[in-house]
Design a protein around this motif. Sequence first.
Motif, short mmCIF file in Angstrom:
data_model
loop_
_atom_site.label_atom_id
_atom_site.label_comp_id
_atom_site.label_asym_id
_atom_site.label_seq_id
_atom_site.Cartn_x
_atom_site.Cartn_y
_atom_site.Cartn_z
N TYR A 22 14.13 7.55 -6.32
CA TYR A 22 13.24 8.71 -6.23
C TYR A 22 13.34 9.30 -4.83
N GLU A 23 13.73 10.54 -4.76
CA GLU A 23 13.92 11.19 -3.46
C GLU A 23 13.59 12.65 -3.57
N VAL A 24 12.87 13.15 -2.58
CA VAL A 24 12.56 14.58 -2.53
C VAL A 24 13.82 15.33 -2.11
N THR A 25 14.20 16.29 -2.89
CA THR A 25 15.36 17.13 -2.55
C THR A 25 14.90 18.50 -2.13
N ASP A 26 15.53 19.05 -1.14
CA ASP A 26 15.18 20.39 -0.67
C ASP A 26 15.51 21.42 -1.74
N GLY A 27 14.56 22.29 -1.96
CA GLY A 27 14.76 23.34 -2.94
C GLY A 27 14.43 22.91 -4.33
N HIS B 3 0.83 -1.20 0.00
CA HIS B 3 0.00 0.00 0.00
C HIS B 3 0.87 1.26 0.00
N LEU B 4 1.93 1.24 0.79
CA LEU B 4 2.85 2.39 0.82
C LEU B 4 3.56 2.55 -0.51
N ILE B 5 3.99 1.43 -1.10
CA ILE B 5 4.63 1.49 -2.41
C ILE B 5 3.68 2.05 -3.45
N ALA B 6 2.41 1.63 -3.38
CA ALA B 6 1.42 2.13 -4.34
C ALA B 6 1.23 3.63 -4.22
N ASN B 7 1.24 4.14 -2.99
CA ASN B 7 1.12 5.59 -2.81
C ASN B 7 2.32 6.33 -3.40
N LEU B 8 3.51 5.77 -3.21
CA LEU B 8 4.71 6.39 -3.78
C LEU B 8 4.70 6.29 -5.30
N ASN B 9 4.27 5.15 -5.82
CA ASN B 9 4.15 5.01 -7.28
C ASN B 9 3.19 6.05 -7.85
N TYR C 70 13.66 1.57 -5.03
CA TYR C 70 13.48 2.82 -5.76
C TYR C 70 13.16 3.98 -4.81
N PHE C 71 12.75 3.65 -3.57
CA PHE C 71 12.30 4.68 -2.63
C PHE C 71 13.05 4.68 -1.30
N VAL C 72 13.66 3.56 -0.94
CA VAL C 72 14.38 3.44 0.33
C VAL C 72 15.75 2.86 0.05
N ARG C 73 16.78 3.52 0.54
CA ARG C 73 18.13 2.99 0.37
C ARG C 73 18.33 1.82 1.33
N LEU C 74 18.85 0.71 0.80
CA LEU C 74 18.95 -0.52 1.58
C LEU C 74 20.29 -0.73 2.26
N ASP D 161 8.14 -12.53 -17.11
CA ASP D 161 7.47 -11.28 -16.78
C ASP D 161 7.93 -10.15 -17.70
N GLY D 162 9.18 -10.14 -18.07
CA GLY D 162 9.70 -9.09 -18.92
C GLY D 162 10.26 -7.92 -18.13
N VAL D 163 10.56 -6.85 -18.83
CA VAL D 163 11.22 -5.68 -18.25
C VAL D 163 10.18 -4.78 -17.59
N GLN D 164 10.51 -4.26 -16.40
CA GLN D 164 9.60 -3.33 -15.73
C GLN D 164 9.40 -2.08 -16.58
N GLN D 165 8.18 -1.55 -16.54
CA GLN D 165 7.81 -0.45 -17.43
C GLN D 165 7.54 0.85 -16.68
N PHE D 166 7.65 0.85 -15.35
CA PHE D 166 7.17 1.99 -14.58
C PHE D 166 8.25 3.03 -14.29
N TYR D 167 9.38 2.57 -13.78
CA TYR D 167 10.35 3.48 -13.18
C TYR D 167 11.32 4.02 -14.23
N ARG D 168 11.50 5.33 -14.21
CA ARG D 168 12.33 6.01 -15.20
C ARG D 168 13.66 6.48 -14.61
N GLN D 169 13.88 6.25 -13.33
CA GLN D 169 15.15 6.58 -12.70
C GLN D 169 15.46 5.54 -11.63
N ASP D 170 16.70 5.53 -11.19
CA ASP D 170 17.14 4.48 -10.27
C ASP D 170 16.65 4.71 -8.85
#
Length: 219
Positions: free
Chosen positions: A214-219, A105-111, A173-177, A203-212
């Motif tokens: 995703y992080e909110v940067t200040d400014g 559910h959290l991943i879906a919200n971020l997606n 894609y959202f949390v550094r491991l 399954d094939g290649v994922q089609q959603f993510y366009r960058q390695d």
Amino acid sequence: MIRLHHVPFSRSFRILWLMTEMGLECEVTEYSITDGSLRKPDYLAKSPAGRVPALEIDGITLFESGAITEYLCETRPEYGLGRAPGHPERAAFLEWLHYAETMAHLIANLNLQWVFLRDPAMRSPTLLKMEARRLALTLAPLEATLAGQGYLLPGGFSGADTMLGYNLLAVPYFVRLDPFPAIRAYIDRIAHRPGYAAARARDGVQQFYRQDFYEVTDG
């Protein structure tokens, strides 16, 4: 005949992976989440919320990946991927099965915010930071569990791993491991499973993510 209604790299991968681990042959009908095909009346008759997966099996059609996972594990116990009522790992099996949906559910919200909003100006930096933090917090009990055993249950690989393990395709894609060595080792362990590799190849290649990442940067 078994038919899986599927979107690549979506939650329906859980079922593709589980059936591959079981050695069950299935026909796969693919959809896109952006072309409206999941909202057509014939598909809504299979999955009322217009989501994948839907699985046609044993003369019925099931939707919701958790329910399908339980059904497959309980009707095909010979594969050893479930934990039947009375089994000492039954409670943990059910807990992890449903914990997987808390994470998803959290991943879906971020997606939704990062990937599927058509206008990036509609993104909420506050919401993005909060949801990424909440997702990171869900990893702590997972890390603690996997520090002491190879899979989610002491008895070994199960349908709980196909439910929750799928989430770990998206989490990085959202949390550094870096702070989660046991989770990183688990991801590597899963990747070396023949059933997982075969399912990912199909399954094939994922089609959603366009960058390695995703992080909110200040400014």
